[in-house]
Design a protein around this motif. Structure first.
Motif, PDB file in Angstrom:
ATOM      1  N   SER A   1     -40.402 103.350  26.291  1.00 47.48           N
ATOM      2  CA  SER A   1     -41.387 103.313  24.955  1.00 47.48           C
ATOM      3  C   SER A   1     -40.851 103.404  23.648  1.00 47.48           C
ATOM      4  O   SER A   1     -39.777 103.921  23.588  1.00 47.48           O
ATOM      5  CB  SER A   1     -42.396 104.577  25.109  1.00 47.48           C
ATOM      6  OG  SER A   1     -41.890 105.605  25.056  1.00 47.48           O
ATOM      7  N   ASN A   2     -41.392 102.910  22.497  1.00 50.20           N
ATOM      8  CA  ASN A   2     -41.062 102.799  21.223  1.00 50.20           C
ATOM      9  C   ASN A   2     -40.882 104.336  20.909  1.00 50.20           C
ATOM     10  O   ASN A   2     -39.819 104.503  20.233  1.00 50.20           O
ATOM     11  CB  ASN A   2     -42.143 102.017  20.532  1.00 50.20           C
ATOM     12  CG  ASN A   2     -41.684 101.808  18.937  1.00 50.20           C
ATOM     13  OD1 ASN A   2     -41.496 102.866  18.370  1.00 50.20           O
ATOM     14  ND2 ASN A   2     -41.814 100.819  18.407  1.00 50.20           N
ATOM     15  N   SER A   3     -41.898 105.253  21.029  1.00 46.68           N
ATOM     16  CA  SER A   3     -41.853 106.636  20.773  1.00 46.68           C
ATOM     17  C   SER A   3     -40.799 107.411  21.248  1.00 46.68           C
ATOM     18  O   SER A   3     -40.331 108.127  20.338  1.00 46.68           O
ATOM     19  CB  SER A   3     -43.234 106.980  20.929  1.00 46.68           C
ATOM     20  OG  SER A   3     -43.504 107.207  22.345  1.00 46.68           O
ATOM     21  N   ALA A   4     -40.578 107.337  22.440  1.00 42.75           N
ATOM     22  CA  ALA A   4     -39.478 107.991  23.098  1.00 42.75           C
ATOM     23  C   ALA A   4     -38.027 107.545  22.371  1.00 42.75           C
ATOM     24  O   ALA A   4     -37.036 108.442  22.018  1.00 42.75           O
ATOM     25  CB  ALA A   4     -39.182 107.845  24.549  1.00 42.75           C
ATOM     26  N   LEU A   5     -37.880 106.275  22.092  1.00 39.26           N
ATOM     27  CA  LEU A   5     -36.604 105.776  21.539  1.00 39.26           C
ATOM     28  C   LEU A   5     -36.483 106.456  20.089  1.00 39.26           C
ATOM     29  O   LEU A   5     -35.297 106.661  19.746  1.00 39.26           O
ATOM     30  CB  LEU A   5     -36.252 104.424  21.572  1.00 39.26           C
ATOM     31  CG  LEU A   5     -36.144 103.918  23.144  1.00 39.26           C
ATOM     32  CD1 LEU A   5     -36.100 102.218  23.204  1.00 39.26           C
ATOM     33  CD2 LEU A   5     -34.857 104.276  23.859  1.00 39.26           C
ATOM     34  N   ALA A   6     -37.417 106.146  19.288  1.00 35.65           N
ATOM     35  CA  ALA A   6     -37.563 106.726  17.995  1.00 35.65           C
ATOM     36  C   ALA A   6     -37.352 108.049  17.893  1.00 35.65           C
ATOM     37  O   ALA A   6     -36.426 108.522  17.155  1.00 35.65           O
ATOM     38  CB  ALA A   6     -38.968 106.261  17.497  1.00 35.65           C
ATOM     39  N   LYS A   7     -37.470 108.950  18.722  1.00 35.33           N
ATOM     40  CA  LYS A   7     -37.424 110.321  18.796  1.00 35.33           C
ATOM     41  C   LYS A   7     -36.103 110.608  19.333  1.00 35.33           C
ATOM     42  O   LYS A   7     -35.481 111.648  18.608  1.00 35.33           O
ATOM     43  CB  LYS A   7     -38.182 110.868  19.868  1.00 35.33           C
ATOM     44  CG  LYS A   7     -38.357 112.615  19.693  1.00 35.33           C
ATOM     45  CD  LYS A   7     -39.233 113.195  20.623  1.00 35.33           C
ATOM     46  CE  LYS A   7     -39.061 114.641  20.759  1.00 35.33           C
ATOM     47  NZ  LYS A   7     -40.242 115.438  21.674  1.00 35.33           N
ATOM     48  N   GLU A   8     -35.547 109.982  20.061  1.00 34.87           N
ATOM     49  CA  GLU A   8     -33.920 110.127  20.502  1.00 34.87           C
ATOM     50  C   GLU A   8     -33.019 109.741  19.429  1.00 34.87           C
ATOM     51  O   GLU A   8     -32.061 110.585  19.229  1.00 34.87           O
ATOM     52  CB  GLU A   8     -33.665 109.458  21.748  1.00 34.87           C
ATOM     53  CG  GLU A   8     -32.199 109.544  22.247  1.00 34.87           C
ATOM     54  CD  GLU A   8     -31.979 108.663  23.368  1.00 34.87           C
ATOM     55  OE1 GLU A   8     -30.776 108.129  23.696  1.00 34.87           O
ATOM     56  OE2 GLU A   8     -32.968 108.124  24.185  1.00 34.87           O
ATOM     57  N   PHE A   9     -33.427 108.823  18.943  1.00 42.94           N
ATOM     58  CA  PHE A   9     -32.526 108.159  17.598  1.00 42.94           C
ATOM     59  C   PHE A   9     -32.967 108.958  16.314  1.00 42.94           C
ATOM     60  O   PHE A   9     -31.921 108.707  15.482  1.00 42.94           O
ATOM     61  CB  PHE A   9     -32.529 106.882  17.687  1.00 42.94           C
ATOM     62  CG  PHE A   9     -31.718 106.107  18.741  1.00 42.94           C
ATOM     63  CD1 PHE A   9     -30.246 106.101  18.843  1.00 42.94           C
ATOM     64  CD2 PHE A   9     -32.449 105.451  19.506  1.00 42.94           C
ATOM     65  CE1 PHE A   9     -29.703 105.549  20.153  1.00 42.94           C
ATOM     66  CE2 PHE A   9     -31.690 104.884  20.868  1.00 42.94           C
ATOM     67  CZ  PHE A   9     -30.517 105.050  21.135  1.00 42.94           C
ATOM     68  N   GLY A  10     -33.717 109.775  16.127  1.00 43.22           N
ATOM     69  CA  GLY A  10     -34.297 110.281  14.877  1.00 43.22           C
ATOM     70  C   GLY A  10     -34.677 109.255  13.844  1.00 43.22           C
ATOM     71  O   GLY A  10     -34.182 109.494  12.733  1.00 43.22           O
ATOM     72  N   VAL A  11     -35.391 108.097  14.223  1.00 49.10           N
ATOM     73  CA  VAL A  11     -35.811 107.317  13.410  1.00 49.10           C
ATOM     74  C   VAL A  11     -37.315 107.041  13.320  1.00 49.10           C
ATOM     75  O   VAL A  11     -37.872 107.528  14.389  1.00 49.10           O
ATOM     76  CB  VAL A  11     -35.048 105.946  13.437  1.00 49.10           C
ATOM     77  CG1 VAL A  11     -33.577 106.084  13.240  1.00 49.10           C
ATOM     78  CG2 VAL A  11     -35.195 105.127  14.970  1.00 49.10           C
ATOM     79  N   GLY A  12     -38.059 106.283  12.704  1.00 49.23           N
ATOM     80  CA  GLY A  12     -39.689 106.005  12.459  1.00 49.23           C
ATOM     81  C   GLY A  12     -39.754 104.942  13.547  1.00 49.23           C
ATOM     82  O   GLY A  12     -38.785 104.141  14.083  1.00 49.23           O
ATOM     83  N   HIS A  13     -41.141 104.732  13.934  1.00 49.40           N
ATOM     84  CA  HIS A  13     -41.309 103.872  15.013  1.00 49.40           C
ATOM     85  C   HIS A  13     -41.161 102.466  14.339  1.00 49.40           C
ATOM     86  O   HIS A  13     -40.873 101.453  15.387  1.00 49.40           O
ATOM     87  CB  HIS A  13     -42.893 104.085  15.252  1.00 49.40           C
ATOM     88  CG  HIS A  13     -43.177 105.352  16.006  1.00 49.40           C
ATOM     89  ND1 HIS A  13     -44.118 105.273  17.014  1.00 49.40           N
ATOM     90  CD2 HIS A  13     -42.773 106.412  15.959  1.00 49.40           C
ATOM     91  CE1 HIS A  13     -43.993 106.652  17.537  1.00 49.40           C
ATOM     92  NE2 HIS A  13     -43.437 107.363  17.034  1.00 49.40           N
ATOM     93  N   SER A  14     -41.345 102.301  12.963  1.00 45.63           N
ATOM     94  CA  SER A  14     -41.220 100.923  12.480  1.00 45.63           C
ATOM     95  C   SER A  14     -39.929 100.315  12.699  1.00 45.63           C
ATOM     96  O   SER A  14     -39.565  99.259  12.678  1.00 45.63           O
ATOM     97  CB  SER A  14     -41.627 100.875  10.907  1.00 45.63           C
ATOM     98  OG  SER A  14     -40.752 101.981  10.343  1.00 45.63           O
ATOM     99  N   THR A  15     -39.098 101.483  12.801  1.00 44.65           N
ATOM    100  CA  THR A  15     -37.369 100.851  12.687  1.00 44.65           C
ATOM    101  C   THR A  15     -37.207 100.338  14.183  1.00 44.65           C
ATOM    102  O   THR A  15     -36.459  99.223  14.488  1.00 44.65           O
ATOM    103  CB  THR A  15     -36.361 101.953  12.569  1.00 44.65           C
ATOM    104  OG1 THR A  15     -36.768 102.683  11.456  1.00 44.65           O
ATOM    105  CG2 THR A  15     -34.895 101.644  13.035  1.00 44.65           C
ATOM    106  N   ILE A  16     -37.929 100.937  15.376  1.00 44.59           N
ATOM    107  CA  ILE A  16     -37.543 100.397  16.675  1.00 44.59           C
ATOM    108  C   ILE A  16     -38.425  99.063  16.807  1.00 44.59           C
ATOM    109  O   ILE A  16     -38.059  98.095  17.605  1.00 44.59           O
ATOM    110  CB  ILE A  16     -38.175 101.516  17.708  1.00 44.59           C
ATOM    111  CG1 ILE A  16     -37.421 102.655  17.469  1.00 44.59           C
ATOM    112  CG2 ILE A  16     -37.903 100.796  19.079  1.00 44.59           C
ATOM    113  CD1 ILE A  16     -35.900 102.538  17.953  1.00 44.59           C
TER     114      ILE A  16
END
Length: 515
Positions: A26-41
Motif C-alpha cells: 500500500s501507498n501508506s505503508a511505503l510512505a511510513k517506511e520511507f518517512g515521506v508523504g503519501h503524495s510523494t509515493i
C-alpha cells in the motif's frame, strides 16, 4: 508544528518502490517506511512509465527526470555517443561539446552553444560517468556486467516468470554460400562487398524457459522476389531494405506488432536486447517491457550469443548441405540454385529444430537464471545442449561418408563464415539528424532477385505427398511425425480435390454456354 522534509529518491530507489507497489504493497505503508508523504509515493506511481524507461536503460542515479530543452540535439548526441563507445573509442567532454555543436548546426539551430554545463547535465541525464580505459577496448566490461546482474537484473527478474522473459538478437546469413566456396571467402571483410548482396538478416527471439520460440523476422533486399510470386503465406515475417539490414524503423515496427499481439492475448513480457543503434528505446508499449543490456557485455550476457544462434546456423547449413547432396545424387549438372524462399524454409526448419533445453541452458550460461557471486564467465557445463543441437557440422558431415564433400577441417570455417556479418547500419552524423527530424524509413529500391522457381501443380504435390507418406509410415517410428504427415497429406489431398471440383464446374459451365 514542523514541516516534513521532502526526500529525493534516485531512479533506482523509485524503481524498487514501483516494484513493491505493483506487488500489492500500500501507498501508506511505503510512505511510513520511507518517512515521506503519501503524495510523494503517488507522484512516483504517476510517473512510472518515465521511471521504468530510465530504470530499464540503466540510468539509476539521477533523482529528477529532466528532459533537455533541445531534445533533438540531446537524442542525436546520445546516439553518437553509444555508437562511438561501442567501437571502443574514448570520448572526452570537449569532444561531446564539439559534436553537440555539429548536430545543432545540422538541425538548423546555429545559435545553440554546447557549453560545458550543458554537457554536464547531458551526462547526468544519461548516467554517463568518466572512467579509465583498461585493457582491450573491445573486451566486455566486467564491472558493468557484475553491477547489472546484481542491481538491475534482480529488479527486472522478480516481476516476470521464466515464460515471460525473452531475449532477441539479429544475425546475418550468407544463404547461398556452399561449402566448396568457403575457402575462397575466408578472411574476407563481412561488412560489405558483393557477398552482402546474397545475404539475409534474421531476428531470433525466444523465452527463458525455451517454451516459446517467436516467429522469425527475416530481412532481405528485394521487396517482391520472384520466388514469392505464387506464395500465399510465409513461415516467417518478411521485410526488405537496400542492404538487408535491421534498422530502427524495422525494429520498432516489429516490436509494436508483437506488442499489439500480446495485448490481444492479455500477456505481458520482458524483452532483453542489446543497445545497438538499430534498437531504439521504443516508448508507449503496453505489453512489452523493453530492457537494454549494458554496452560491451553482450558477448557474455546475450543468451542468443551463448549458442542458440550458432545452433541455428549449424542446423541451417545441415539442411543446405543435404539439399546440395540430393541435387548431386539426382545428377543435376547445373549449379544448385538457392532462392530466398528456399533459404527462409530451411532457416525456419532449423529454428523449429532447436530444443527447449538448449535455449534454457543458454539463458543459464548467460547468468540470467540465478544470481552468481562471480561473473558468469565459465565453460559450458556438460549436457547444457541437446546432442542434436551441439553436434558439430564437421562430425555430422563425416558421418555422411560422402566423397563429394570437402575435408572436415573446412566445416568449422563454413559454420562461422558469417558470424561477424554486420546486421545494422552505423549512422553517419547526417543520417542521425535525418532520422530524428524525418523519422526516415527505408523503402525498397524496386530491385527483384533474378531467380525463377516454378510452382508445383496440385497433381505433383499430391504424388509427392503420397510418396513421402509411405516413407514416413514405413521407415520412421514417431507418433508425432506420423500425425504431422497425416495432417499434411490430408491438407494436400483436400486442396487437390477442390481444384478438380472447380475444373469440373468450369467445364460444365462451358458446355452449357456453347451455342
Amino acid at each position: 508544528m514542523t514541516s516534513q522534509r521532502r526526500k529525493a529518491f534516485s531512479i533506482e530507489e523509485k524503481g524498487a518502490i514501483l516494484a513493491r507497489l505493483e506487488n500489492g504493497e500500500s501507498n501508506s505503508a511505503l510512505a511510513k517506511e520511507f518517512g515521506v508523504g503519501h503524495s510523494t509515493i503517488s507522484m512516483i506511481l504517476k510517473n512510472k512509465d518515465r521511471i521504468k524507461e530510465s530504470f530499464n536503460s540503466n540510468v539509476l542515479k539521477p533523482k529528477k527526470l529532466r528532459k533537455s530543452q533541445h531534445d533533438n540535439i540531446d537524442q542525436a548526441l546520445l546516439q553518437w555517443f553509444k555508437i562511438t563507445r561501442n567501437k571502443g573509442i574514448p570520448i572526452s567532454g570537449p569532444m561531446l561539446q564539439e559534436k553537440g555543436n555539429v548536430f545543432a548546426s545540422g538541425f538548423g539551430n546555429p545559435n545553440f552553444n554546447c557549453s560545458a554545463s550543458w554537457i554536464s547535465r547531458f551526462k547526468v541525464r544519461h548516467n554517463i560517468v568518466s572512467g579509465k580505459i583498461v585493457g582491450e577496448s573491445s573486451s566486455f566490461d566486467q564491472s558493468s556486467t557484475y553491477n547489472w546482474l546484481t542491481t538491475v537484473w534482480p529488479n527486472l527478474r522478480r516481476q516476470f516468470s521464466n515464460e515471460e522473459i525473452f531475449n532477441a538478437d539479429e544475425t546475418g546469413f550468407f544463404y547461398k554460400l556452399l561449402p566448396d566456396r568457403t575457402l575462397k571467402f575466408k578472411g574476407e571483410n563481412c561488412c560489405g562487398g558483393k557477398l552482402s548482396k546474397e545475404r539475409l538478416t534474421v531476428m531470433v527471439a525466444a523465452n527463458l524457459s525455451g517454451t516459446v520460440k517467436k516467429k522469425l523476422f527475416v530481412i532481405g533486399r528485394s521487396q517482391k522476389p520472384r520466388c514469392f510470386s505464387s506464395v500465399k503465406s510465409l513461415p516467417v515475417d518478411y521485410a526488405n531494405n537496400r542492404k538487408a539490414w535491421m534498422t530502427s524503423e524495422l525494429f520498432e515496427r516489429w516490436l509494436r506488432d508483437w506488442d499489439r499481439n500480446l495485448v490481444k492475448k492479455k500477456k505481458k513480457i520482458l524483452l532483453l536486447v542489446d543497445n545497438c543503434p538499430a534498437h531504439p528505446n521504443v516508448t508507449d508499449l503496453k505489453s512489452i517491457t523493453l530492457a537494454f543490456l549494458p554496452p560491451n557485455t553482450t558477448s557474455v550476457l546475450q543468451p542468443m550469443d551463448q549458442g542458440i544462434i550458432r545452433s541455428l546456423k549449424c542446423n541451417f547449413r545441415k539442411n543446405l548441405v543435404l539439399k546440395m547432396i540430393n541435387g548431386l545424387d539426382c545428377n543435376q549438372n547445373s549449379p544448385m540454385k538457392i532462392t530466398i524462399l528456399d533459404a527462409i524454409v530451411m532457416i525456419n526448419d532449423a529454428w523449429n529444430k532447436i530444443s527447449q533445453s538448449t535455449i534454457y541452458n543458454c539463458f543459464k550460461h548467460a547468468g540470467l537464471i540465478e544470481t552468481y557471486d562471480d561473473l558468469p564467465v565459465r565453460e559450458i557445463e556438460e549436457n547444457e545442449f541437446d546432442d542434436e543441437d551441439d553436434l558439430p557440422l564437421s562430425l555430422w558431415v563425416r558421418n555422411l561418408k560422402s566423397d563429394l564433400l570437402p575435408a572436415p577441417e573446412v566445416w568449422k570455417d563454413y559454420v562461422d563464415i558469417d558470424s561477424s556479418l554486420m546486421t545494422y547500419e552505423e549512422p553517419t552524423d547526417e543520417n542521425i539528424v535525418k532520422n530524428i527530424t524525418e523519422n526516415e524509413q527505408y523503402e525498397s529500391d524496386g530491385e527483384e532477385e533474378i531467380e525463377e522457381d516454378r510452382t508445383p501443380t496440385a497433381e505433383e504435390a499430391l504424388k509427392a505427398a503420397d510418396l513421402l507418406s509411405k516413407f514416413v509410415h514405413s521407415q520412421m517410428e514417431s507418433d508425432n511425425l506420423n500425425w504431422a504427415m497425416s495432417t499434411l497429406h490430408n491438407g494436400i489431398r483436400s486442396f487437390y480435390y477442390n481444384c478438380k471440383k472447380k475444373q469440373m464446374q468450369t467445364k460444365i459451365t462451358d458446355f452449357f454456354s456453347k451455342k
